[in-house]
Design a protein around this motif. Structure first.
Motif, PDB file in Angstrom:
ATOM      1  N   THR A   1     120.451 -12.203  74.872  1.00  0.00           N
ATOM      2  CA  THR A   1     120.985 -13.448  74.330  1.00  0.00           C
ATOM      3  C   THR A   1     120.391 -13.709  72.949  1.00  0.00           C
ATOM      4  N   ASP A   2     120.999 -14.663  72.243  1.00  0.00           N
ATOM      5  CA  ASP A   2     120.409 -15.086  70.977  1.00  0.00           C
ATOM      6  C   ASP A   2     119.213 -15.986  71.250  1.00  0.00           C
TER       7      ASP A   2
ATOM      8  N   GLY B   1     123.517 -23.228  74.118  1.00  0.00           N
ATOM      9  CA  GLY B   1     122.937 -21.886  74.128  1.00  0.00           C
ATOM     10  C   GLY B   1     122.090 -21.677  75.360  1.00  0.00           C
TER      11      GLY B   1
ATOM     12  N   GLU C   1     123.318 -17.924  73.749  1.00  0.00           N
ATOM     13  CA  GLU C   1     124.596 -17.226  73.816  1.00  0.00           C
ATOM     14  C   GLU C   1     124.379 -15.764  74.165  1.00  0.00           C
TER      15      GLU C   1
ATOM     16  N   VAL D   1     124.968 -11.988  74.016  1.00  0.00           N
ATOM     17  CA  VAL D   1     125.520 -11.067  73.016  1.00  0.00           C
ATOM     18  C   VAL D   1     125.720  -9.658  73.582  1.00  0.00           C
TER      19      VAL D   1
ATOM     20  N   ASP E   1     133.848  -9.090  78.805  1.00  0.00           N
ATOM     21  CA  ASP E   1     134.635 -10.021  78.001  1.00  0.00           C
ATOM     22  C   ASP E   1     134.493 -11.458  78.491  1.00  0.00           C
TER      23      ASP E   1
ATOM     24  N   ILE F   1     130.436 -12.469  77.264  1.00  0.00           N
ATOM     25  CA  ILE F   1     129.990 -12.413  75.870  1.00  0.00           C
ATOM     26  C   ILE F   1     130.385 -13.715  75.171  1.00  0.00           C
ATOM     27  N   GLY F   2     129.415 -14.353  74.544  1.00  0.00           N
ATOM     28  CA  GLY F   2     129.664 -15.635  73.892  1.00  0.00           C
ATOM     29  C   GLY F   2     129.399 -16.832  74.784  1.00  0.00           C
ATOM     30  N   LYS F   3     129.233 -16.585  76.104  1.00  0.00           N
ATOM     31  CA  LYS F   3     128.904 -17.657  77.044  1.00  0.00           C
ATOM     32  C   LYS F   3     127.381 -17.741  77.192  1.00  0.00           C
ATOM     33  N   THR F   4     126.923 -18.624  78.061  1.00  0.00           N
ATOM     34  CA  THR F   4     125.505 -18.806  78.316  1.00  0.00           C
ATOM     35  C   THR F   4     125.149 -18.320  79.710  1.00  0.00           C
TER      36      THR F   4
END
Length: 307
Positions: A57-58, A65, A67, A69, A84, A87-90
């Motif tokens: 994650t970031d 967050g 997020e 990655v 898919d 990705i972009g979720k928490t």
């Protein structure tokens, strides 16, 4: 590159010189991507025996967050989510009513201080079913040493928990459970005598079963930790020192090489004695994995900057 890709690139360029330069940049980026994927596969393979899932994650810890990655196939298999879908979720999408808030608070506190985290709680799959998730989270840093991401190694320990319950409730044969499991275990009595160790632990330290007879647990430790552990065994309250406790230290391989380990210990009350069971993890390998990840991230960043 395929001919269609080359035609598309050429259409974006004003002359042949521009086309050749752009073609080289795209080719280099593709090679870097392949190299990165290959290294990730190697890293995943190196820890596959201990962990089912890898998630990166970031840095942002506050909602919405962090997020996600990156996740590996093990994460998808364990949770039921596709790449898919996450990705972009928490990672909070895995939480639910039975998720232990105290564990999450401890996790956030340690990460906020730039520290690693090791713990477990109930998580939820995509279909709503629960599993016991064990995390091992470490920071990823840039070339200046600043934390940029968190990498989480995860393991579904539901079966292990059920096995422990069954063991306590029915007092199944000790050796049967110990030898069939994939965990790295050692059992000692309250005087520090090694009662037994499963195959995984013996392989870790390089000893045969017969060689462990008559050895105290502290005989396997680096001298730095020997005195403190002996002192704990000298205390009367085993429950305070060994039940559901986390530990870190260095044990000695038979060859003399040091092995950094961490783990948890639990007490088992049997009919005639109390057994301390320690589940051990080799973190020397994990540190090598982290070093390789950081090195590759730095190298890739430098290549991209130079282009």
């Amino acid at each position: 590159m395929q001919s269609d890709e080359l035609k598309e690139l050429k259409g974006l360029c004003k002359n042949e010189q521009c086309f050749n330069k752009l073609k080289k940049i795209v080719s280099d980026l593709k090679n870097q991507k392949k190299e990165k994927e290959r290294h990730l596969e190697l890293l995943e393979s190196a820890i596959r025996t201990d962990y089912d899932s890898i998630l990166i994650t970031d840095l942002q810890l506050e909602e919405p967050g962090p997020e996600i990655v990156y996740v590996n196939e093990g994460f998808c298999k364990m949770t039921g989510y596709s790449k898919d879908e996450v990705i972009g979720k928490t990672p909070r999408i895995l939480q639910g009513p039975k998720t232990d808030r105290k564990v999450l608070d401890k996790l956030k506190e340690r990460l906020s201080n730039g520290q690693c985290f090791f713990g477990q709680t109930i998580n939820y799959r995509k279909d709503g079913s629960t599993f016991v998730n064990q995390w091992d989270i470490h920071p990823l840093t840039d070339k200046e040493g600043n934390i940029t991401h968190w990498v989480s190694y995860q393991h579904d320990i539901t079966e292990r928990k059920e096995a422990e319950k069954q063991y306590i409730n029915t007092k199944i044969e000790f050796d049967e459970l110990r030898e069939e499991t994939h965990r790295t275990l050692i059992d000692v009595d309250v005087q520090g005598n090694i009662i037994s160790a499963n195959k995984a632990f013996r392989s870790l330290i390089g000893y045969k079963k017969d060689e462990l007879r008559g050895i105290k647990i502290w005989d396997l430790l680096h001298e730095k930790y020997l005195t403190s552990l002996k002192h704990r065994f000298d205390q009367a309250d085993e429950h305070a020192f060994f039940n559901d406790k986390e530990f870190k230290g260095i044990i000695k391989h038979k060859s003399g090489l040091p092995i950094q380990v961490k783990g948890t210990s639990r007490l088992f009350k049997l009919k005639n004695e109390t057994i301390i069971r320690a589940e051990v993890e080799n973190i020397s390998l994990q540190k090598k994995v982290m070093e390789t990840l950081n090195k590759r991230c730095h190298e890739l960043g430098e290549k991209l900057e130079s282009n």
